[in-house]
Write an enzyme that holds these catalytic residues in place. Structure first.
Site, mmCIF file in Angstrom:
data_model
loop_
_atom_site.group_PDB
_atom_site.id
_atom_site.type_symbol
_atom_site.label_atom_id
_atom_site.label_comp_id
_atom_site.label_asym_id
_atom_site.label_seq_id
_atom_site.Cartn_x
_atom_site.Cartn_y
_atom_site.Cartn_z
ATOM 1 N N MET A 30 0.885 -1.032 0.040
ATOM 2 C CA MET A 30 -0.229 -0.057 -0.045
ATOM 3 C C MET A 30 0.669 1.306 0.047
ATOM 4 S SD MET A 30 -3.393 -1.042 2.312
ATOM 5 C CE MET A 30 -2.599 -0.704 3.790
ATOM 6 N N GLY A 31 2.190 1.230 -0.246
ATOM 7 C CA GLY A 31 3.115 2.351 -0.434
ATOM 8 C C GLY A 31 3.509 3.000 1.022
ATOM 9 N N TYR A 32 3.923 4.034 0.785
ATOM 10 C CA TYR A 32 4.810 4.703 2.075
ATOM 11 C C TYR A 32 5.994 3.586 2.558
ATOM 12 C CZ TYR A 32 5.572 8.585 4.981
ATOM 13 O OH TYR A 32 6.138 9.918 5.520
ATOM 14 N N HIS A 34 8.862 1.100 3.596
ATOM 15 C CA HIS A 34 9.949 1.328 4.502
ATOM 16 C C HIS A 34 10.867 -0.204 4.066
ATOM 17 C CE1 HIS A 34 7.510 -2.141 6.138
ATOM 18 N NE2 HIS A 34 6.507 -1.134 6.235
ATOM 19 N N GLY A 36 10.989 -2.937 5.350
ATOM 20 C CA GLY A 36 10.288 -4.407 5.430
ATOM 21 C C GLY A 36 9.840 -4.589 3.865
ATOM 22 N N HIS A 37 9.298 -3.443 3.230
ATOM 23 C CA HIS A 37 8.774 -3.616 1.859
ATOM 24 C C HIS A 37 9.832 -3.887 0.943
ATOM 25 C CE1 HIS A 37 5.643 -0.804 3.283
ATOM 26 N NE2 HIS A 37 4.946 -1.677 3.005
ATOM 27 N N GLY A 147 4.833 -10.412 3.613
ATOM 28 C CA GLY A 147 5.557 -10.299 4.766
ATOM 29 C C GLY A 147 4.899 -11.014 5.926
ATOM 30 N N ASP A 150 2.290 -9.468 8.515
ATOM 31 C CA ASP A 150 0.639 -9.627 8.211
ATOM 32 C C ASP A 150 0.535 -11.261 8.081
ATOM 33 O OD1 ASP A 150 -0.464 -6.746 7.679
ATOM 34 O OD2 ASP A 150 1.467 -7.002 7.002
ATOM 35 N N VAL A 176 10.583 -7.829 9.466
ATOM 36 C CA VAL A 176 11.750 -6.693 9.559
ATOM 37 C C VAL A 176 11.549 -5.775 10.677
ATOM 38 C CG1 VAL A 176 13.330 -5.161 8.296
ATOM 39 C CG2 VAL A 176 12.309 -6.886 7.070
HETATM 40 P P1 AMP Z 1 1.290 -2.962 3.359
HETATM 41 O O1 AMP Z 1 2.024 -1.862 2.521
HETATM 42 O O2 AMP Z 1 1.288 -2.579 4.883
HETATM 43 O O3 AMP Z 1 0.087 -3.469 2.998
HETATM 44 O O4 AMP Z 1 2.581 -4.135 3.336
HETATM 45 C C1 AMP Z 1 3.013 -4.515 2.089
HETATM 46 C C2 AMP Z 1 3.742 -5.821 2.344
HETATM 47 O O5 AMP Z 1 4.940 -5.641 3.099
HETATM 48 C C3 AMP Z 1 2.859 -7.033 3.158
HETATM 49 O O6 AMP Z 1 3.155 -8.295 2.493
HETATM 50 C C4 AMP Z 1 3.393 -6.822 4.435
HETATM 51 O O7 AMP Z 1 3.283 -7.923 5.282
HETATM 52 C C5 AMP Z 1 4.837 -6.541 4.290
HETATM 53 N N1 AMP Z 1 5.290 -5.991 5.209
HETATM 54 C C6 AMP Z 1 4.978 -4.861 5.871
HETATM 55 N N2 AMP Z 1 5.790 -4.467 6.937
HETATM 56 C C7 AMP Z 1 6.596 -5.346 7.068
HETATM 57 C C8 AMP Z 1 7.836 -5.807 7.982
HETATM 58 N N3 AMP Z 1 8.196 -5.109 9.009
HETATM 59 N N4 AMP Z 1 8.762 -6.986 7.702
HETATM 60 C C9 AMP Z 1 8.312 -7.775 6.628
HETATM 61 N N5 AMP Z 1 7.275 -7.447 5.798
HETATM 62 C C10 AMP Z 1 6.475 -6.354 5.906
#
Ligand code: AMP
Length: 284
Positions: A30-32, A34, A36-37, A147, A150, A176
């Protein structure tokens, strides 16, 4: 790196690459962005010739009163970060193109969607499963990367891909964390310095549960209660849930199964954070 907004253009690019025999990895976000992404994107690049990262704040996975409008967005910053992670295409479709007028088809993964965030966010996983299906149809990747942060989302999507014979393999990448243990999240920007400090109780309590299991504790209630008490002792923490469920189907058990998910959702001020750990019982 290309930035593609049009669904038709995304499909055309994918057909062209396919014709040349290239493998494609998809990282939905969903962007923004970091670290982890970016870790997911680097992993995708290791396993596939080309990487598509989608950036789409998906309205149908947010409930009424949740942070859809306020969710942080910054496409130019995301483009620069993704470029640094060797992403080949950023796919950032418009909401109106993803959900045409009259849209009415959704995907429901019945049981795995029920506990945990399924309780506190009704309809959330229907929104997630539906948008991921659409992204898989548009990009048609060989592999998709999600990740462990979730964890329930990963379990829901693994179930969906198996149940619907989808031709993609799902990779789940470890969480991460910041050096002090806080799991990276786009929502961490909402936290005040005091809330951020208080939020360390999440990773701290999960670590204690891991130590209990290493010491031979297998009673699910005992471990769950310990974590709940540790979090409840933090005055800024407002618990949504603390649950310890058996994998892969997120079922309730009295004694630890071979693999288990200890998952927490806790509010600090107006910010709802989630975190989790996989507990593997040595006795099984
Ligand atoms: P989101 O943008 O929050 O929908 O996350 C996009 C993807 O990045 C999802 O598969 C999340 O599980 C993964 N993600 C978000 N935060 C982390 C993290 N801290 N470590 C690993 N994967 C992550």
């Amino acid at each position: 790196m290309k930035v593609i907004h049009s669904i038709q253009e995304m499909k055309a690019w994918r057909r062209e690459q396919r014709a040349q025999g290239k493998t494609i990895g998809l990282v939905p976000t969903m962007g923004y962005l970091h670290e982890g992404h970016l870790t997911l994107m680097r992993q995708a690049k290791k396993q596939c010739d080309l990487v598509v990262a989608s950036i789409f704040v998906n309205p149908i996975q947010f409930g009424v009163g949740e942070d859809y409008e306020d969710y942080p967005r910054d496409l130019s910053r995301d483009v620069a970060l993704a470029e640094g992670a060797n992403v080949d295409v950023i796919f950032a479709p418009a909401v109106a193109d993803m959900y045409l007028q009259g849209f009415q088809t959704t995907i429901e993964v019945a049981e795995v969607s029920q506990p945990l965030c399924g309780q506190s966010r009704p309809g959330h996983f229907r929104g997630v499963a539906t948008v991921v299906t659409k992204l898989l149809n548009i990009v048609a990747p060989d592999q998709a990367f999600f990740g462990q942060k979730d964890a329930q989302q990963a379990a829901v999507l693994q179930r969906m891909v198996a149940d619907l014979n989808m031709d993609v393999s799902i990779n789940v990448v470890p969480i991460v964390r910041e050096a002090d243990g806080l799991a990276l999240s786009s929502r961490n920007v909402y936290l005040s310095p005091e809330e951020r400090q208080a939020a360390l109780v999440l990773s701290g309590s999960l670590k204690q549960a891991e130590d209990m299991v290493a010491d031979g504790v297998v009673n699910v209630q005992e471990i769950r209660a310990r974590v709940e008490n540790l979090i409840a002792a933090e005055p800024m923490a407002n618990i949504d849930y603390v649950q310890l469920l058996a994998l892969p189907n997120l079922t309730e058990e009295a004694v630890l199964a071979e693999r288990n998910l200890l998952a927490v959702a806790v509010r600090f001020g107006k910010t709802r954070l989630i975190d989790n750990i996989i507990l593997e019982a040595a006795h099984v």
